[in-house]
Scaffold this motif. Structure first.
Motif, PDB file in Angstrom:
ATOM      1  N   THR A 151       0.845  -1.193   0.000  1.00  0.00           N
ATOM      2  CA  THR A 151       0.000   0.000   0.000  1.00  0.00           C
ATOM      3  C   THR A 151       0.879   1.242   0.000  1.00  0.00           C
ATOM      4  N   ASP A 200     -13.538   9.679  10.847  1.00  0.00           N
ATOM      5  CA  ASP A 200     -13.909   8.406  10.236  1.00  0.00           C
ATOM      6  C   ASP A 200     -14.199   8.567   8.749  1.00  0.00           C
ATOM      7  N   ALA A 227      -8.335   5.871   2.411  1.00  0.00           N
ATOM      8  CA  ALA A 227      -8.149   4.484   2.007  1.00  0.00           C
ATOM      9  C   ALA A 227      -8.544   4.286   0.545  1.00  0.00           C
ATOM     10  N   ALA A 274     -11.930   6.870   5.534  1.00  0.00           N
ATOM     11  CA  ALA A 274     -12.485   6.084   4.433  1.00  0.00           C
ATOM     12  C   ALA A 274     -12.086   6.675   3.081  1.00  0.00           C
ATOM     13  N   ASP A 302      -5.877   5.948  -1.806  1.00  0.00           N
ATOM     14  CA  ASP A 302      -4.674   5.109  -1.797  1.00  0.00           C
ATOM     15  C   ASP A 302      -4.792   4.051  -2.900  1.00  0.00           C
ATOM     16  N   LYS A 303      -5.897   3.346  -2.903  1.00  0.00           N
ATOM     17  CA  LYS A 303      -6.116   2.275  -3.887  1.00  0.00           C
ATOM     18  C   LYS A 303      -6.296   2.848  -5.296  1.00  0.00           C
ATOM     19  N   ARG A 334      -5.175   4.043   6.934  1.00  0.00           N
ATOM     20  CA  ARG A 334      -4.524   2.983   6.159  1.00  0.00           C
ATOM     21  C   ARG A 334      -5.341   1.699   6.213  1.00  0.00           C
ATOM     22  N   GLU A 335      -5.553   1.111   5.054  1.00  0.00           N
ATOM     23  CA  GLU A 335      -6.171  -0.204   4.965  1.00  0.00           C
ATOM     24  C   GLU A 335      -5.215  -1.141   4.235  1.00  0.00           C
ATOM     25  N   GLU A 336      -5.099  -2.334   4.744  1.00  0.00           N
ATOM     26  CA  GLU A 336      -4.218  -3.328   4.137  1.00  0.00           C
ATOM     27  C   GLU A 336      -4.885  -3.911   2.898  1.00  0.00           C
ATOM     28  N   TYR A 337      -4.154  -3.935   1.785  1.00  0.00           N
ATOM     29  CA  TYR A 337      -4.654  -4.574   0.573  1.00  0.00           C
ATOM     30  C   TYR A 337      -3.469  -4.924  -0.314  1.00  0.00           C
ATOM     31  N   GLU A 366      -3.552   6.634  10.640  1.00  0.00           N
ATOM     32  CA  GLU A 366      -4.988   6.425  10.524  1.00  0.00           C
ATOM     33  C   GLU A 366      -5.424   6.604   9.067  1.00  0.00           C
TER      34      GLU A 366
END
Length: 556
Positions: free
Chosen positions: A357, A501, A508, A505, A511-512, A366-369, A364
């Motif tokens: 990623t 929050d 995240a 979102a 990022d993708k 960050r999402e794992e993918y 804060e």
């Protein structure tokens, strides 16, 4: 300018990583407890060995992180609470809270604690914070961070207070109330208020250039003596009130910075735990040879502190290069790169975790993918298939590096060769690299190795400097020369969102969105190792940033 392989930091800032000590990034997975309950005591002299020949204690010109050298002498509106096993928390420092937004995030209000004073006993007021911040705009003082400069109304035209002019968007309403008027909504301004320029400075502080070595302290220490190339001594600031400070323990009675040190020689002293190194630590990373030695020496034990995953190391693809304009070609490179070989070249498992990623661990939002498979060694056949779909044969690329980065570059070269991609490695000295890559027009390279450590734990500081189109060229760090109007819009939207929050979102998602365009290949989240003597306690590296917290170190 530091090596491009060392972590860069700073939104719109053309300067390198600066801790004031020559130490560069790390993040933790271990170390001592984060509180003085671990056995540290008040008193003693802490020595910090630095490879730098000088230091600056001027918050207007500093890029020092909130937990490093400048934080010992200068408080800010907000501060960071770090922990080895929890995300870094934004906490009040001079202020009573972390800021109150209004007008949909365009206006931020802070109230100072009562009774705060400088080292000379004079009051720290809203006016002194305003003046300190205004100084950072002065053309006479260069090198500091620029987050606030691009956010405050009128900041683009303001040239500092030395001619008697003030910035109206910084409003000192009374002795303790500060109101900041921004040119757009911004959700993470509380983090920006922890950067160096938000330290108070008395208006009668003397000549601007002399403040670097003769600051007026608001933190637990004051500068007692300064000898460039030799030593800086900090002594306790008796006017500092620990009951008003959540970020600093003020443990040692004094702190001595030993300047112009050879890191290999210092590391040897620390490994041996010699008497003159027991109450000391090395500000910079442990050199490779001494790292192996320390790992294999049982007497070192937990005095060697290795970080958890920190700065993003990456392979940037010049999206303006004719050879790399097709996203299928860039995606083929995603699969062709051998991250396993790269990490081995960097020193193996201790050098970092594999990255998938763009937002780095400990931040804060960050999402794992993983968009391009989970095999660190890559997938050469998939890469060949994508190149065939793109109708590309005999792809030849130029990889620009600095002279000390040959092994890592060769690992990239060998990985891409498996997919039939020829890579020519071009080593450059620092000046040539700077001219051709961050400051150039992009015509001279296809690939470049980079690394990024943000200044604050905000996704904005992670993504905007690397991917916003305004950051192409001019000494900035969009090394992929990536320009996507939809991404620019998404970055602006996420940074303008006040609700935490909702903002997380959005970050995240962007990022993708960016990585689907393949402007760069995430390689590893680097780990770094530090050494300290047996008398040092509470030596902690939090989840962010990847540095020890100088403000809580004690002796015992």
């Amino acid at each position: 300018m530091t090596s491009p392989r060392l972590p860069r930091r700073g939104l719109l800032a053309a300067g390198p990583v600066v801790l004031g000590l020559g130490a560069l990034a790390a993040c933790t997975d271990g170390g001592s407890s984060s509180s003085s309950d671990a056995g540290g005591a008040q008193g003693g002299t802490l020595t910090i060995f630095s490879t730098s020949e000088d230091m600056s204690f001027d918050p207007a010109t500093s890029q020092s992180l909130a937990i490093t050298s400048l934080g010992l002498t200068a408080r800010r509106l907000t501060a960071w609470k770090t922990s080895a096993d929890a995300p870094t928390e934004l906490i009040p420092d001079l202020a009573t809270d972390t800021g109150t937004p209004s007008d949909d995030g365009r206006t931020w209000t802070f109230t100072l604690q009562d009774g705060l004073t400088f080292e000379d006993g004079t009051a720290i007021t809203a006016a002194t914070v305003k003046y300190g911040l205004e100084r950072s705009f002065a053309k006479e003082l260069t090198g500091g961070l620029t987050y606030h400069k691009v956010l405050l109304e009128g900041g683009e035209d303001y040239e500092g207070p030395f001619s008697g002019k003030h910035l109206d968007s910084i409003e000192a309403k009374d002795e303790t109330t500060l109101v900041f008027h921004l040119n757009r909504p911004y959700g993470a301004f509380g983090w920006i208020a922890s950067t160096p320029a938000f330290a108070p400075v008395p208006e009668d502080s003397g000549e601007p250039e002399s403040y670097a070595t003769k600051p007026v302290a608001s933190g637990p220490y004051r500068v007692a003596s300064y000898k460039a190339g030799s030593q800086v001594v900090l002594e306790r600031n008796e006017k500092w009130d620990s009951s008003t400070d959540q970020a600093r323990t003020g443990g040692p009675d004094s702190i001595e910075f030993a300047l112009a040190q050879d890191s290999s020689v210092v590391a040897q002293s620390l490994i041996a735990d010699r008497s003159d190194a027991q109450d000391a630590f090395l500000a910079s990373f442990v050199p490779a040879a001494q790292l192996v030695q320390a790992q294999n020496d049982p007497k070192v034990g937990d005095r060697l502190v290795t970080s958890g995953p920190g700065a993003l190391e990456y392979l940037a693809m010049n999206t303006q290069s004719e050879a790399l304009k097709d996203v299928k070609v860039r995606t083929a490179i995603q699969y062709a790169v051998d991250k396993e070989a790269y990490r081995t070249a960097k020193g193996g498992e201790i050098s970092g975790d594999y990255a998938t990623t763009l937002i780095t661990p400990g931040i804060e939002g960050r999402e794992e993918y993983s968009l391009y498979g989970d095999a660190p060694a890559g997938d050469a056949e998939k890469a060949k298939s994508l190149l065939a779909e793109a109708g590309v044969k005999d792809l030849s690329l130029r990889l620009v590096i600095t002279e000390d980065d040959t092994a890592a570059a060769e690992a990239i070269q060998q990985g891409l060769a498996r997919a039939g991609i020829t890579v020519t490695i071009q080593p450059l000295d620092e000046n040539a690299y700077t001219s051709e890559v961050p400051a150039g027009d992009g015509s001279g390279y296809d690939l470049v190795l980079g690394s990024w450590q943000p200044d604050v734990p905000s996704p904005d500081a992670n993504l905007t400097p690397l991917f916003d189109s305004s950051q192409i060229g001019g000494g900035n760090y969009n090394l992929a020369r990536y320009s996507n109007p939809e991404v620019d819009k998404a970055l602006l939207d996420a940074s303008s969102t006040v609700d935490a929050d909702e903002a997380a979102a959005k970050w995240a998602a962007v990022d993708k969105q960016i990585l689907q365009d393949s402007p760069l290949v995430p390689l590893i989240y680097s780990k770094n190792s530090f050494l300290h003597g047996s008398g040092v306690k509470d030596f902690v590296i939090g989840e962010f940033p990847a540095y020890p917290n100088y403000l809580t170190v004690t002796l015992g």
